[in-house]
Design an enzyme around this catalytic site. Structure first.
Site, short mmCIF file in Angstrom:
data_model
loop_
_atom_site.label_atom_id
_atom_site.label_comp_id
_atom_site.label_asym_id
_atom_site.label_seq_id
_atom_site.Cartn_x
_atom_site.Cartn_y
_atom_site.Cartn_z
N THR A 32 -0.52 11.78 -16.12
CA THR A 32 -1.72 11.90 -16.96
C THR A 32 -1.75 13.15 -17.84
OG1 THR A 32 -4.14 12.21 -16.82
CG2 THR A 32 -2.88 12.98 -14.96
N TYR A 92 -8.39 15.48 -9.57
CA TYR A 92 -7.54 14.35 -10.01
C TYR A 92 -6.27 14.88 -10.68
CZ TYR A 92 -5.94 10.64 -13.19
OH TYR A 92 -5.17 9.76 -13.90
N ASP A 121 0.87 -1.18 0.00
CA ASP A 121 0.00 0.00 0.00
C ASP A 121 0.90 1.23 0.00
OD1 ASP A 121 -1.56 2.18 0.75
OD2 ASP A 121 -2.71 1.08 2.25
N1 LIG Z 1 -6.96 4.95 -17.14
C1 LIG Z 1 -6.65 6.02 -17.87
O1 LIG Z 1 -7.32 6.34 -18.85
C2 LIG Z 1 -5.44 6.84 -17.52
C3 LIG Z 1 -5.19 8.01 -18.26
C4 LIG Z 1 -4.07 8.76 -17.95
C5 LIG Z 1 -3.23 8.37 -16.92
N2 LIG Z 1 -3.51 7.24 -16.20
C6 LIG Z 1 -2.61 6.86 -15.11
O2 LIG Z 1 -2.13 5.56 -15.40
C7 LIG Z 1 -1.90 4.85 -14.19
C8 LIG Z 1 -2.59 3.49 -14.26
O3 LIG Z 1 -3.98 3.69 -14.44
P1 LIG Z 1 -5.00 2.47 -14.49
O4 LIG Z 1 -5.97 2.74 -15.57
O5 LIG Z 1 -4.26 1.17 -14.46
O6 LIG Z 1 -5.74 2.70 -13.09
P2 LIG Z 1 -6.59 1.67 -12.22
O7 LIG Z 1 -7.12 0.58 -13.07
O8 LIG Z 1 -7.54 2.49 -11.42
O9 LIG Z 1 -5.50 1.03 -11.26
C9 LIG Z 1 -4.94 1.73 -10.19
C10 LIG Z 1 -4.54 0.72 -9.16
O10 LIG Z 1 -3.97 1.43 -8.05
C11 LIG Z 1 -4.32 0.71 -6.91
N3 LIG Z 1 -4.21 1.53 -5.71
C12 LIG Z 1 -5.05 2.50 -5.27
N4 LIG Z 1 -4.60 2.97 -4.09
C13 LIG Z 1 -3.48 2.28 -3.79
C14 LIG Z 1 -2.57 2.30 -2.71
N5 LIG Z 1 -2.75 3.13 -1.66
N6 LIG Z 1 -1.51 1.47 -2.72
C15 LIG Z 1 -1.33 0.61 -3.75
N7 LIG Z 1 -2.17 0.52 -4.80
C16 LIG Z 1 -3.22 1.36 -4.82
C17 LIG Z 1 -5.75 0.27 -7.13
O11 LIG Z 1 -5.99 -0.81 -6.26
P3 LIG Z 1 -7.43 -1.52 -6.12
O12 LIG Z 1 -7.55 -2.36 -7.36
O13 LIG Z 1 -7.28 -2.33 -4.89
O14 LIG Z 1 -8.42 -0.40 -6.03
C18 LIG Z 1 -5.71 -0.12 -8.60
O15 LIG Z 1 -5.43 -1.49 -8.74
C19 LIG Z 1 -2.36 5.78 -13.07
O16 LIG Z 1 -1.26 6.48 -12.58
C20 LIG Z 1 -3.28 6.75 -13.77
O17 LIG Z 1 -3.31 8.01 -13.09
C21 LIG Z 1 -4.59 6.47 -16.48
#
Ligand SMILES: NC(=O)c1ccc[n+]([C@@H]2O[C@H](COP(=O)([O-])OP(=O)(O)OC[C@H]3O[C@@H](n4cnc5c(N)ncnc54)[C@H](OP(=O)(O)O)[C@@H]3O)[C@@H](O)[C@H]2O)c1
Length: 282
Positions: A104, A128, A39
């Site tokens: 992002t 965000y 975490d």
């Molecule tokens: N998705 C997009 O379109 C997008 C666009 C631009 C940038 N990004 C960036 O890309 C990255 C990956 O995004 P994603 O789409 O893979 O997001 P995601 O599916 O929401 O995954 C984020 C993960 O972080 C975990 N998390 C949350 N709090 C945490 C903590 N305290 N300690 C450890 N893990 C924790 C969550 O755990 P749980 O599964 O247990 O909730 C989840 O598995 C992020 O940095 C996001 O800001 C994403």
């Protein structure tokens, strides 16, 4: 875990984390951690993991990513997206580990009309985006020698929650869909980003450290993206283009968050597909 494993990945149950896992199911040098085992708001637990696996590189995919929910959960968004990064950074400094952190396109305000470069001024308009920019600043103001901040956008994959899966789900229960046509960005295949991240992990040095943009090339509106998804799946559903005003959300998205990817292509010799070609890879 043993000391041969040298790349630690956070947020392994998230969309990007799962894309990394999918590509590398049999790679012993990758240590996948999730919120329960690592975490990023729990320094003591994190250090115990670091002591066991002594990573050479951390890839931080963990984040608070719910753009609308962040508007009313500001404290939590900053705890994970800023303090969590600070906790990771302290360990990386202490254990001489490189850090690849995912950020992002929403660090920009969307007022531009040409793709954003890494050097362009940030001005996030959502909680965000502000919390993610705060996470970037933690790294940029630190003494960490080798790091990469990779800004990406509009991720989709077969994992987690994303626009691609939402469109396919909605098409099953609706006769017609309305999709906004006045926000432009770069839809990005999460597996393409995952591949790039692993390449960067092997090439990252103090000299090439900095901010990079990675997204599939070419711009699209959500409406364009929806149409391409339905075309790929031969789904014949009418899609109506609407404005953001007709589709209000708690967080106002930037109208234009297209990224310029030329720096990452050049420095790490990464060739990036157009968003339309990337869609056919899924
Ligand atoms: N998705 C997009 O379109 C997008 C666009 C631009 C940038 N990004 C960036 O890309 C990255 C990956 O995004 P994603 O789409 O893979 O997001 P995601 O599916 O929401 O995954 C984020 C993960 O972080 C975990 N998390 C949350 N709090 C945490 C903590 N305290 N300690 C450890 N893990 C924790 C969550 O755990 P749980 O599964 O247990 O909730 C989840 O598995 C992020 O940095 C996001 O800001 C994403």
């Amino acid at each position: 875990m043993d000391s041969n494993q040298s790349i630690l990945i956070t947020g392994a149950n998230g969309q990007l984390g799962q894309a990394l896992k999918q590509l590398n199911a049999n790679n012993d040098s990758l240590v996948f951690t999730d919120q329960s085992s690592f975490d990023i708001t729990n320094s003591a637990q994190m250090e115990a993991v670091f002591k066991k696996c002594i990573p050479k590189v951390v890839i931080n995919t963990a984040a608070f990513t719910q753009v609308d929910a962040a508007e009313t959960n500001q404290e939590k968004a900053y705890l994970i997206n800023e303090t969590g990064v600070k906790n990771l950074l302290e360990l990386c400094e202490k254990y001489n580990c490189k850090l690849i952190h995912i950020s992002t396109d929403y660090v920009f305000d969307g007022e531009s009309t040409v793709p954003y470069k890494e050097t362009d001024t940030t001005n996030p308009v959502t909680v965000y985006g502000k919390s993610k920019r705060a996470g970037e600043l933690v790294i940029l103001k630190s003494e960490l020698k080798a790091f990469a901040i990779i800004r990406t956008s509009w991720l989709y994959s077969r994992f987690g929650n994303n626009f691609y899966k939402t469109m396919l789900r909605l098409a099953e229960t609706h006769k017609e869909l309305k999709v906004v046509n006045d926000q432009k960005g770069n839809p990005t295949n999460a597996e393409h980003l995952a591949n790039a991240l692993l390449k960067i992990a092997t090439l990252l040095t103090p000299e090439n450290s900095g901010i990079y943009h990675f997204s599939n090339t070419g711009e699209a509106s959500w409406f364009d993206f929806a149409q391409a998804i339905f075309e790929k799946h031969a789904i014949n559903i009418p899609v109506k283009a609407v404005t953001s005003q007709e589709f209000p959300t708690p967080a106002k998205r930037p109208a234009y968050s297209v990224l310029n990817q030329s720096k990452i292509e050049k420095v790490f010799n990464i060739s990036i597909s157009s968003w339309k070609n990337a869609l056919t890879d899924l």
